[in-house]
Enzyme design. Sequence first.
Site, PDB file in Angstrom:
ATOM      1  N   ASP A  13      -5.326  -1.038  -7.750  1.00  0.00           N
ATOM      2  CA  ASP A  13      -6.782  -1.226  -7.720  1.00  0.00           C
ATOM      3  C   ASP A  13      -7.178  -2.640  -7.304  1.00  0.00           C
ATOM      4  O   ASP A  13      -8.192  -3.171  -7.764  1.00  0.00           O
ATOM      5  CB  ASP A  13      -7.418  -0.888  -9.087  1.00  0.00           C
ATOM      6  CG  ASP A  13      -6.942   0.459  -9.603  1.00  0.00           C
ATOM      7  OD1 ASP A  13      -6.957   1.400  -8.804  1.00  0.00           O
ATOM      8  OD2 ASP A  13      -6.545   0.555 -10.777  1.00  0.00           O
ATOM      9  N   LYS A  16      -6.990  -2.600  -1.977  1.00  0.00           N
ATOM     10  CA  LYS A  16      -6.150  -2.456  -0.768  1.00  0.00           C
ATOM     11  C   LYS A  16      -6.829  -1.600   0.288  1.00  0.00           C
ATOM     12  O   LYS A  16      -6.742  -1.891   1.473  1.00  0.00           O
ATOM     13  CB  LYS A  16      -4.806  -1.799  -1.130  1.00  0.00           C
ATOM     14  CG  LYS A  16      -3.897  -2.680  -1.960  1.00  0.00           C
ATOM     15  CD  LYS A  16      -2.591  -1.983  -2.271  1.00  0.00           C
ATOM     16  CE  LYS A  16      -2.747  -0.792  -3.176  1.00  0.00           C
ATOM     17  NZ  LYS A  16      -3.194  -1.073  -4.532  1.00  0.00           N
ATOM     18  N   GLY A  40      -5.555   5.815  -5.470  1.00  0.00           N
ATOM     19  CA  GLY A  40      -6.951   6.062  -5.119  1.00  0.00           C
ATOM     20  C   GLY A  40      -7.484   4.879  -4.332  1.00  0.00           C
ATOM     21  O   GLY A  40      -7.510   3.769  -4.842  1.00  0.00           O
ATOM     22  N   HIS A  41      -7.830   5.116  -3.075  1.00  0.00           N
ATOM     23  CA  HIS A  41      -8.362   4.037  -2.242  1.00  0.00           C
ATOM     24  C   HIS A  41      -9.802   4.353  -1.840  1.00  0.00           C
ATOM     25  O   HIS A  41     -10.069   5.417  -1.310  1.00  0.00           O
ATOM     26  CB  HIS A  41      -7.497   3.863  -0.983  1.00  0.00           C
ATOM     27  CG  HIS A  41      -6.119   3.356  -1.282  1.00  0.00           C
ATOM     28  ND1 HIS A  41      -5.088   3.416  -0.384  1.00  0.00           N
ATOM     29  CD2 HIS A  41      -5.621   2.773  -2.383  1.00  0.00           C
ATOM     30  CE1 HIS A  41      -4.008   2.887  -0.941  1.00  0.00           C
ATOM     31  NE2 HIS A  41      -4.300   2.495  -2.150  1.00  0.00           N
ATOM     32  N   GLN A 222      -0.715   1.710  -5.426  1.00  0.00           N
ATOM     33  CA  GLN A 222      -0.471   1.052  -6.724  1.00  0.00           C
ATOM     34  C   GLN A 222      -0.239  -0.452  -6.506  1.00  0.00           C
ATOM     35  O   GLN A 222      -0.701  -0.991  -5.519  1.00  0.00           O
ATOM     36  CB  GLN A 222       0.701   1.689  -7.469  1.00  0.00           C
ATOM     37  CG  GLN A 222       0.431   3.082  -8.016  1.00  0.00           C
ATOM     38  CD  GLN A 222       0.815   4.188  -7.062  1.00  0.00           C
ATOM     39  OE1 GLN A 222       1.817   4.109  -6.384  1.00  0.00           O
ATOM     40  NE2 GLN A 222       0.005   5.211  -6.991  1.00  0.00           N
TER      41      GLN A 222
HETATM   42  P1  IMP Z   1       1.590   7.864 -12.797  1.00  0.00           P
HETATM   43  O1  IMP Z   1       1.836   7.142 -11.526  1.00  0.00           O
HETATM   44  O2  IMP Z   1       0.496   8.902 -12.679  1.00  0.00           O
HETATM   45  O3  IMP Z   1       2.842   8.424 -13.403  1.00  0.00           O
HETATM   46  O4  IMP Z   1       1.027   6.804 -13.877  1.00  0.00           O
HETATM   47  C1  IMP Z   1       1.822   5.755 -14.386  1.00  0.00           C
HETATM   48  C2  IMP Z   1       0.997   4.485 -14.591  1.00  0.00           C
HETATM   49  O5  IMP Z   1       0.597   3.982 -13.318  1.00  0.00           O
HETATM   50  C3  IMP Z   1      -0.298   4.700 -15.381  1.00  0.00           C
HETATM   51  O6  IMP Z   1      -0.577   3.528 -16.124  1.00  0.00           O
HETATM   52  C4  IMP Z   1      -1.351   4.860 -14.287  1.00  0.00           C
HETATM   53  O7  IMP Z   1      -2.647   4.519 -14.750  1.00  0.00           O
HETATM   54  C5  IMP Z   1      -0.828   3.871 -13.264  1.00  0.00           C
HETATM   55  N1  IMP Z   1      -1.232   4.180 -11.896  1.00  0.00           N
HETATM   56  C6  IMP Z   1      -0.733   5.126 -11.082  1.00  0.00           C
HETATM   57  N2  IMP Z   1      -1.329   5.099  -9.893  1.00  0.00           N
HETATM   58  C7  IMP Z   1      -2.219   4.098  -9.940  1.00  0.00           C
HETATM   59  C8  IMP Z   1      -3.143   3.545  -8.979  1.00  0.00           C
HETATM   60  O8  IMP Z   1      -3.234   3.954  -7.819  1.00  0.00           O
HETATM   61  N3  IMP Z   1      -3.895   2.500  -9.407  1.00  0.00           N
HETATM   62  C9  IMP Z   1      -3.781   1.980 -10.658  1.00  0.00           C
HETATM   63  N4  IMP Z   1      -2.941   2.455 -11.579  1.00  0.00           N
HETATM   64  C10 IMP Z   1      -2.165   3.506 -11.223  1.00  0.00           C
END
Ligand code: IMP
Length: 423
Positions: A13, A16, A40-41, A222
């Site tokens: 977040d 990007k 999420g972009h 991420q």
């Molecule tokens: P997962 O990737 O859904 O397994 O989540 C694992 C951790 O990564 C959690 O804390 C999510 O909130 C975080 N996370 C996964 N994708 C994103 C992203 O695109 N932005 C911010 N946090 C993310």
Amino acid sequence: MKNTAIIGLQWGDEGKGKIVDFLADKFDAVVRFQGGNNAGHTIKVDGKTFKLSLLPSGVIRQKFSVIGSGVVVDPISLFDEIEKIEKNGVKISPQNLAIADNVCLVLSLHRQIDQILENKKGNNKIGTTCRGNGPAHEDKVGRRAIRICDLQHQPTLIQRVEELLLFHNALRKGLDEPIISSSTIIDELNSIKDKIAKYAVPAFEIAQRLEKCNAVMFEGAQGALLDISYGTYPFVTSSNISLGQVAIGSCSGFENVHKTLGILKAYSTRVGSGPFPTELTDEIGEFLRIEGQEVGTVTGRNRRCGWLDLVLISHALKLSAVKEIALTKLDVLDKLAKIKICVAYKINNKNYDYLPQNIELWSKIEPVYEEFDGWQTSTLGIKSLKDLPKNALVYIKKIEELTSAKVVIISTGAKREETIIVN
Ligand code: IMP
């Protein structure tokens, strides 16, 4: 322009999407190399807002866009995203979207087990996006995942699904969850196989096509602090995010990655659980959340907010050899009288310039801060460095000094044009 990897330096977040879209014009291709639809972009162009999860941001500018082998793909979610983006006026076709045919698929059973395991963990939950990305990565390294290339030949598909269910049904029985029949998964896969086949391209062909491009952008999702190997484990995502993953996940070789641009938000945020030494649970944290509209694009959860943490970021910079930074959301700090940067941790009276991996030490971290006067004037939409207030320049200089990297882009608002190019 050289082939450039875009890597988030915090917990995701960082903004990007905006930077990738801003730069995409200078590249022939945009490649996603890790993660999945947990990303999420958000991109704002000409009054329209585009929310992307799996599609590379290059699709907005009709660039050749690639979902590389390092990504896990949920086909239902992908088609939903394509439908929404097409309704918003962007055409997606095999001419501008290629998906490596060896990507592993995220299925309904992954989404379910992600949710089931999170619920069972109670207070110890990771706070995943519950989109099944973690379980899909587990199946990938467990060598039982279903890939796009497995879909067309029914006997292969049936065998692969049975191997997958051998594992999942044993797990589900242990968790007291109903078992899944192979016909359920085969029907699910048969319903999407022709639709996804349109976009499937062998990884080798993608590599050949990328080699012919003048400049390729590798779009990270991420952020480095969520990296499965180097992040705040176990509160991380399931993929590697740092520079090394670009070569593995993009269908391209390492020699084709020429430089890295790190994306750094002017303060810190995180969604989900896990350590956050500079978190602000007071009114300043609330101010940052509201001013920065810090709500998760994917989950709609409020993001936790805090000061910039140069201890964690320094490690992220090293892992991805970052020499250049795009600084985002500077304008969110505009109204603050004082701004802080964490430059070290004190734990049990000992100073640390890195995050120790021992989980039991995390609650004892006392951040050591440097404090700065705020600029208390609007920077929203400023397009030239010379128009920035003096104290904002001091803050930026300090970031450069502490990171030994150059701030080359400054984002002063959500819109494409609200950007300063330093060089
Ligand atoms: P997962 O990737 O859904 O397994 O989540 C694992 C951790 O990564 C959690 O804390 C999510 O909130 C975080 N996370 C996964 N994708 C994103 C992203 O695109 N932005 C911010 N946090 C993310």
